[in-house]
Motif scaffolding. Structure first.
Motif, PDB file in Angstrom:
ATOM      1  N   PHE A 132      14.511  -3.847 -20.401  1.00  0.00           N
ATOM      2  CA  PHE A 132      13.401  -4.727 -20.168  1.00  0.00           C
ATOM      3  C   PHE A 132      13.233  -5.259 -18.912  1.00  0.00           C
ATOM      4  CE2 PHE A 132      10.697  -8.527 -20.645  1.00  0.00           C
ATOM      5  CZ  PHE A 132       9.440  -7.871 -21.059  1.00  0.00           C
ATOM      6  N   ILE A 133      12.113  -4.983 -17.880  1.00  0.00           N
ATOM      7  CA  ILE A 133      12.076  -5.544 -16.608  1.00  0.00           C
ATOM      8  C   ILE A 133      10.696  -5.924 -16.446  1.00  0.00           C
ATOM      9  CG2 ILE A 133      13.859  -4.314 -15.790  1.00  0.00           C
ATOM     10  CD1 ILE A 133      11.854  -2.383 -14.289  1.00  0.00           C
ATOM     11  N   THR A 134      10.568  -6.971 -15.782  1.00  0.00           N
ATOM     12  CA  THR A 134       9.156  -7.482 -15.307  1.00  0.00           C
ATOM     13  C   THR A 134       8.938  -7.065 -13.750  1.00  0.00           C
ATOM     14  OG1 THR A 134       9.630  -9.688 -14.783  1.00  0.00           O
ATOM     15  CG2 THR A 134       9.033  -9.184 -16.752  1.00  0.00           C
ATOM     16  N   THR A 135       8.051  -6.787 -13.295  1.00  0.00           N
ATOM     17  CA  THR A 135       7.498  -6.465 -11.763  1.00  0.00           C
ATOM     18  C   THR A 135       6.428  -7.483 -11.449  1.00  0.00           C
ATOM     19  OG1 THR A 135       5.843  -4.991 -12.499  1.00  0.00           O
ATOM     20  CG2 THR A 135       7.992  -4.023 -12.216  1.00  0.00           C
ATOM     21  N   GLY A 136       5.645  -6.997 -10.552  1.00  0.00           N
ATOM     22  CA  GLY A 136       4.514  -8.032 -10.136  1.00  0.00           C
ATOM     23  C   GLY A 136       3.811  -7.680  -8.841  1.00  0.00           C
ATOM     24  N   GLY A 137       3.003  -8.539  -8.616  1.00  0.00           N
ATOM     25  CA  GLY A 137       2.180  -8.371  -7.281  1.00  0.00           C
ATOM     26  C   GLY A 137       0.543  -8.354  -7.717  1.00  0.00           C
ATOM     27  N   PRO A 138      -0.087  -8.847  -6.887  1.00  0.00           N
ATOM     28  CA  PRO A 138      -1.435  -8.850  -7.084  1.00  0.00           C
ATOM     29  C   PRO A 138      -2.149  -7.470  -7.294  1.00  0.00           C
ATOM     30  CG  PRO A 138      -0.759 -10.370  -5.053  1.00  0.00           C
ATOM     31  CD  PRO A 138       0.373  -9.604  -5.455  1.00  0.00           C
ATOM     32  N   TRP A 139      -3.016  -7.404  -7.914  1.00  0.00           N
ATOM     33  CA  TRP A 139      -3.751  -6.094  -8.130  1.00  0.00           C
ATOM     34  C   TRP A 139      -4.058  -5.446  -6.764  1.00  0.00           C
ATOM     35  CZ3 TRP A 139      -8.321  -4.844  -6.059  1.00  0.00           C
ATOM     36  CH2 TRP A 139      -9.343  -5.939  -5.579  1.00  0.00           C
ATOM     37  N   TYR A 140      -4.719  -6.144  -5.745  1.00  0.00           N
ATOM     38  CA  TYR A 140      -4.856  -5.181  -4.602  1.00  0.00           C
ATOM     39  C   TYR A 140      -3.641  -4.610  -3.456  1.00  0.00           C
ATOM     40  CZ  TYR A 140      -4.112 -10.164  -2.990  1.00  0.00           C
ATOM     41  OH  TYR A 140      -3.350 -11.433  -2.874  1.00  0.00           O
ATOM     42  N   THR A 141      -2.396  -5.254  -4.006  1.00  0.00           N
ATOM     43  CA  THR A 141      -1.248  -4.983  -3.404  1.00  0.00           C
ATOM     44  C   THR A 141      -0.997  -3.099  -3.276  1.00  0.00           C
ATOM     45  OG1 THR A 141       0.086  -6.765  -4.035  1.00  0.00           O
ATOM     46  CG2 THR A 141       1.265  -5.116  -3.104  1.00  0.00           C
ATOM     47  N   ALA A 142      -1.455  -2.519  -4.211  1.00  0.00           N
ATOM     48  CA  ALA A 142      -1.380  -1.357  -4.523  1.00  0.00           C
ATOM     49  C   ALA A 142      -2.383  -0.386  -3.425  1.00  0.00           C
ATOM     50  CB  ALA A 142      -1.615  -0.787  -5.997  1.00  0.00           C
ATOM     51  N   TRP A 143      -3.271  -1.208  -2.865  1.00  0.00           N
ATOM     52  CA  TRP A 143      -4.438  -0.555  -2.198  1.00  0.00           C
ATOM     53  C   TRP A 143      -4.128  -0.874  -0.472  1.00  0.00           C
ATOM     54  CZ3 TRP A 143      -7.485   2.581  -4.617  1.00  0.00           C
ATOM     55  CH2 TRP A 143      -7.613   2.607  -6.176  1.00  0.00           C
ATOM     56  N   LEU A 144      -3.212  -1.747  -0.131  1.00  0.00           N
ATOM     57  CA  LEU A 144      -3.155  -2.223   1.046  1.00  0.00           C
ATOM     58  C   LEU A 144      -1.833  -1.501   1.894  1.00  0.00           C
ATOM     59  CD1 LEU A 144      -3.992  -5.854   0.836  1.00  0.00           C
ATOM     60  CD2 LEU A 144      -5.625  -4.023   1.606  1.00  0.00           C
ATOM     61  N   GLY A 145      -0.927  -1.033   1.315  1.00  0.00           N
ATOM     62  CA  GLY A 145      -0.178  -0.478   2.079  1.00  0.00           C
ATOM     63  C   GLY A 145       1.486  -1.009   1.877  1.00  0.00           C
ATOM     64  N   PRO A 146       1.556  -2.330   1.499  1.00  0.00           N
ATOM     65  CA  PRO A 146       2.729  -2.710   1.395  1.00  0.00           C
ATOM     66  C   PRO A 146       3.608  -1.875   0.094  1.00  0.00           C
ATOM     67  CG  PRO A 146       1.254  -4.532   1.145  1.00  0.00           C
ATOM     68  CD  PRO A 146       0.594  -3.448   1.320  1.00  0.00           C
ATOM     69  N   ARG A 147       4.745  -1.827  -0.053  1.00  0.00           N
ATOM     70  CA  ARG A 147       5.273  -1.038  -1.168  1.00  0.00           C
ATOM     71  C   ARG A 147       6.168  -2.396  -1.921  1.00  0.00           C
ATOM     72  NH1 ARG A 147       4.431   4.447  -0.799  1.00  0.00           N
ATOM     73  NH2 ARG A 147       3.862   5.008   1.332  1.00  0.00           N
ATOM     74  N   ALA A 148       5.643  -3.193  -1.952  1.00  0.00           N
ATOM     75  CA  ALA A 148       6.172  -4.197  -2.775  1.00  0.00           C
ATOM     76  C   ALA A 148       6.364  -4.032  -4.299  1.00  0.00           C
ATOM     77  CB  ALA A 148       5.285  -5.720  -2.668  1.00  0.00           C
ATOM     78  N   ILE A 149       5.365  -3.360  -4.731  1.00  0.00           N
ATOM     79  CA  ILE A 149       5.382  -2.976  -6.362  1.00  0.00           C
ATOM     80  C   ILE A 149       6.628  -2.022  -6.569  1.00  0.00           C
ATOM     81  CG2 ILE A 149       4.112  -1.687  -8.181  1.00  0.00           C
ATOM     82  CD1 ILE A 149       1.686  -2.864  -6.906  1.00  0.00           C
ATOM     83  N   GLU A 150       6.737  -0.864  -5.796  1.00  0.00           N
ATOM     84  CA  GLU A 150       7.672  -0.119  -5.698  1.00  0.00           C
ATOM     85  C   GLU A 150       9.474  -0.764  -5.589  1.00  0.00           C
ATOM     86  OE1 GLU A 150       4.519   2.404  -3.842  1.00  0.00           O
ATOM     87  OE2 GLU A 150       5.292   0.319  -3.590  1.00  0.00           O
ATOM     88  N   SER A 151       9.515  -1.697  -4.711  1.00  0.00           N
ATOM     89  CA  SER A 151      10.503  -2.391  -4.588  1.00  0.00           C
ATOM     90  C   SER A 151      10.998  -3.378  -5.641  1.00  0.00           C
ATOM     91  CB  SER A 151      10.246  -3.158  -3.034  1.00  0.00           C
ATOM     92  OG  SER A 151      11.403  -4.099  -2.755  1.00  0.00           O
ATOM     93  N   VAL A 152      10.007  -4.076  -6.137  1.00  0.00           N
ATOM     94  CA  VAL A 152      10.499  -4.957  -7.113  1.00  0.00           C
ATOM     95  C   VAL A 152      10.733  -4.107  -8.421  1.00  0.00           C
ATOM     96  CG1 VAL A 152       8.085  -5.388  -8.124  1.00  0.00           C
ATOM     97  CG2 VAL A 152       9.804  -7.048  -8.174  1.00  0.00           C
ATOM     98  N   THR A 153       9.979  -2.840  -8.659  1.00  0.00           N
ATOM     99  CA  THR A 153      10.260  -2.257  -9.912  1.00  0.00           C
ATOM    100  C   THR A 153      11.464  -1.645  -9.876  1.00  0.00           C
ATOM    101  OG1 THR A 153       7.976  -1.717 -10.055  1.00  0.00           O
ATOM    102  CG2 THR A 153       9.416  -0.227 -11.196  1.00  0.00           C
ATOM    103  N   LEU A 154      11.965  -0.957  -8.564  1.00  0.00           N
ATOM    104  CA  LEU A 154      13.343  -0.329  -8.540  1.00  0.00           C
ATOM    105  C   LEU A 154      14.464  -1.429  -8.544  1.00  0.00           C
ATOM    106  CD1 LEU A 154      12.394   2.193  -5.607  1.00  0.00           C
ATOM    107  CD2 LEU A 154      13.065   2.633  -8.032  1.00  0.00           C
TER     108      LEU A 154
END
Length: 196
Positions: free
Chosen positions: A62-84
């Motif tokens: 079980f893991i939790t990730t995060g980031g505001p909904w708009y992160t996926a649309w703006l170019g930062p790879r924060a969602i990939e980073s925290v998930t990995l």
């Protein structure tokens, strides 16, 4: 095969797709490099914005990730980073069973190195940011964070030895990850991965 579930808020379809891809690719890569994922399931939770503090955590299966909904649309790879990063804790502390409070670099530092390596393999030069004609690698960003801290606490210190979380994050996460990235560049990533 591992059953991967992603739970996310109603506005998180794009983030969830990114998290599912990162978790699926990560499971394959990390199982090959660090030993088979020992469970049959993985649940990935993207907390809603009002519960953002619950993001970035790891537990067996079980893991939790995060980031505001708009992160996926703006170019930062924060969602990939925290998930990995959180997925990698299934190995670094999970399977390896390190003592995070006593030796945080064996947990967070090794995880950060493996995260940087995976981001580079999956996303290339824009592994931290790609947008508006610009690319920034996660390894370069980690070097900046590591170099910005002037404290000289050895990375192999217990967590309580660091003056605060910013110092611990820069030295344990970023400096350890950067040190291992340097070893990969000097001796070759394949040799380093074999040693790990």
């Amino acid at each position: 095969a591992v059953d991967v579930r992603v739970l996310y808020p109603p506005d998180g379809d794009k983030s969830a797709a990114i998290e599912l891809e990162a978790a699926t690719r990560g499971l394959a890569r990390f199982s090959r490099l660090y030993g088979e994922y020992p469970y049959s399931t993985l649940t990935v939770v993207h907390p809603p914005e009002e519960a953002a503090a619950a993001g970035g955590m790891e537990y067996p299966t079980f893991i939790t990730t995060g980031g505001p909904w708009y992160t996926a649309w703006l170019g930062p790879r924060a969602i990939e980073s925290v998930t990995l990063h959180e997925l990698l804790h299934q190995w670094f502390y999970g399977i390896v069973a390190t003592h995070e409070a006593q030796f945080p670099f064996l947990d967070e530092g090794m995880t950060t190195y493996a995260e940087l390596s995976a981001l580079d393999a999956f996303l290339g030069a824009g592994s931290a940011y790609r947008g508006f004609g610009l690319e920034l690698s996660a390894a370069s960003l980690a070097r900046v964070f590591a170099a910005r801290r002037s404290e000289d606490v050895p990375v192999a210190s217990p967590a309580a030895a660091f003056p605060g979380f910013r110092s611990l994050a820069a030295l344990v996460y970023s400096r350890t990850g950067t040190a291992f990235e340097t070893l990969a560049r000097v001796y070759g990533r394949e040799k380093l991965e074999r040693a790990i």
